[in-house]
Design a protein around this motif. Structure first.
Motif, short mmCIF file in Angstrom:
data_model
loop_
_atom_site.label_atom_id
_atom_site.label_comp_id
_atom_site.label_asym_id
_atom_site.label_seq_id
_atom_site.Cartn_x
_atom_site.Cartn_y
_atom_site.Cartn_z
N LEU A 1 0.86 -1.18 0.00
CA LEU A 1 0.00 0.00 0.00
C LEU A 1 0.90 1.24 0.00
N THR A 2 0.62 2.18 -0.90
CA THR A 2 1.57 3.26 -1.19
C THR A 2 0.97 4.63 -0.89
N VAL A 3 1.74 5.43 -0.16
CA VAL A 3 1.36 6.82 0.14
C VAL A 3 2.04 7.71 -0.90
N VAL A 4 1.26 8.56 -1.57
CA VAL A 4 1.80 9.38 -2.66
C VAL A 4 1.55 10.86 -2.39
N VAL A 5 2.49 11.69 -2.88
CA VAL A 5 2.35 13.14 -2.80
C VAL A 5 2.65 13.73 -4.17
N ASN A 6 2.43 15.01 -4.29
CA ASN A 6 2.71 15.73 -5.53
C ASN A 6 4.21 15.75 -5.82
N ASN A 7 4.57 15.72 -7.09
CA ASN A 7 5.99 15.74 -7.46
C ASN A 7 6.72 16.99 -6.99
N ALA B 1 0.17 -1.22 -7.40
CA ALA B 1 0.07 -1.45 -8.84
C ALA B 1 -0.29 -0.16 -9.57
N TYR B 2 -1.21 0.62 -9.02
CA TYR B 2 -1.60 1.86 -9.68
C TYR B 2 -0.49 2.91 -9.60
N TYR B 3 0.22 2.95 -8.47
CA TYR B 3 1.37 3.86 -8.41
C TYR B 3 2.43 3.44 -9.42
N SER B 4 2.70 2.14 -9.53
CA SER B 4 3.78 1.67 -10.42
C SER B 4 3.50 1.99 -11.88
N ASN C 1 2.19 4.85 -12.71
CA ASN C 1 2.12 6.32 -12.77
C ASN C 1 3.28 6.97 -12.02
N THR C 2 4.46 6.37 -12.07
CA THR C 2 5.59 6.86 -11.29
C THR C 2 6.06 8.25 -11.74
N ASP C 3 5.71 8.63 -12.96
CA ASP C 3 6.11 9.95 -13.44
C ASP C 3 5.12 11.04 -13.02
N ARG C 4 3.97 10.66 -12.51
CA ARG C 4 2.91 11.63 -12.21
C ARG C 4 2.85 12.02 -10.74
N VAL C 5 3.24 11.13 -9.85
CA VAL C 5 3.22 11.40 -8.41
C VAL C 5 4.47 10.79 -7.78
N LYS C 6 4.73 11.17 -6.53
CA LYS C 6 5.91 10.68 -5.82
C LYS C 6 5.47 9.79 -4.66
#
Length: 332
Positions: free
Chosen positions: A130-136, A231-234, A236-241
């Motif tokens: 499970l992945t926590v994402v923030v803005n680039n 899976a969804y982060y992987s 979209n690795t260029d869109r969010v951090k």
């Protein structure tokens, strides 16, 4: 659906992006037949209906696509409804053959299923980080402690700005994105981060069952933060951090390897599908369930294409034994 013009097959990356925005897909006719008579000579035909977790949705579609290419008379329809939404509205009422889940079935769901003559069979199919994402552009943060996560997402005196959580972070308003309370990801986040006996999950956030919407929201606001399946982060690795998580032993980045080793705590979790034992009486449903478990160790499908950790051989064998027992009980 979007096709890869170089191969005539559906591009997995584009498929995930498109499917995430739709939330439901019928895979019949989306792939080319594997050749010959398209049913492997076994005469399988019929429909398989699946609901449940948006996190398990990508691996379910990958398995369904391959199965349909070998069995052209089988139609597999998949809805992304959230784990709890799938159990409550589709699976336990007997309307679907499988329910995908990113957390185990709950006792009240088991009771609802039993009251309707539905027998769920729990099959572990992968491991997620499970992945926590923030803005680039959020250059002030690369790692977060579990306590800081709790301060952001807890319903008790929730933080409103980044500086409320950490004095070194800017006085910028937090903008939150995450799954709805029908999601197993939501339930797991409460269990792993907030604590089941705690004040609960804050409700003043943008809630959605579509992981692509979480990506879009975080991408569009410098002060945003969200959480979703790896899976969804992987894709979209260029869109969010993605943030590393410090559970007391230093910062650990979310990855297939850190999830596989158990180092990525507390956000590594098993993923499930639950076939309905009664549906396994039908050969095409039983064969699809076997196909999924047989391929649950596949590095190519589960890891490379989707972005989860495959089962090891011992776990796969245990799941296959459990499934074969259920098929025998269903078919007599």
């Amino acid at each position: 659906m979007t096709e890869d013009p170089t191969s005539g097959r559906v591009s997995r990356r584009k498929f995930l992006a498109a499917a995430g925005s739709v939330g439901a897909v019928g895979l019949a006719g989306c792939t080319q037949s594997g050749g010959g008579d398209g049913d492997g000579g076994d005469g399988l035909s019929g429909t398989v209906d699946i609901a449940g977790s948006s996190t398990v949705f990508p691996v379910a579609t990958a398995m369904a696509e391959r199965f349909e290419s070998e069995h052209s008379e089988v139609d597999i329809n998949i809805q992304s409804t959230g784990s709890g939404g799938g159990f409550a509205n589709h699976f336990c009422p007997g309307r679907t053959d499988f329910n995908n889940a990113s957390r185990p079935i709950q006792p009240e769901e088991e009771e609802a299923c039993s009251n309707n003559g539905v027998t769920p069979v729990e099959l572990t199919v992968a491991t997620d980080a499970l992945t926590v994402v923030v803005n680039n552009e959020a250059d002030w943060v690369d790692c977060m402690t579990v306590e800081e996560l709790r301060q952001i997402w807890s319903a008790e005196e929730p933080a409103t700005t980044w500086s409320d959580v950490n004095d070194d972070w800017p006085d910028r308003e937090l903008e939150l994105y995450g799954p709805t309370d029908a999601s197993g990801t939501y339930d797991y986040f409460i269990e792993a981060v907030l604590g089941e006996e705690g004040p609960g999950h804050r409700q003043d956030y943008s809630a959605t069952e579509q992981d692509r919407t979480i990506i879009q929201g975080v991408e569009g606001s410098e002060g945003a933060i969200g959480y979703l399946g790896f899976a969804y982060y992987s894709q979209n690795t260029d869109r969010v951090k993605a943030l590393g998580i410090d559970d007391g032993d230093g910062c650990v980045e979310p990855s297939l390897e850190s999830a596989r080793t158990g180092e990525y705590t507390p956000l590594s979790r098993p993923l499930f599908t639950y076939p309905r034992q009664e549906s396994l009486a039908e050969d095409h449903v039983a064969e699809f369930a076997r196909f999924w478990v047989e391929n649950s160790t596949s590095q190519e499908i589960v890891a490379d294409e989707v972005g989860y950790v495959p089962l090891n051989d011992a776990d796969q064998s245990e799941m296959m034994d459990r499934l074969e027992t259920a098929i025998e009980n269903a078919q007599g």
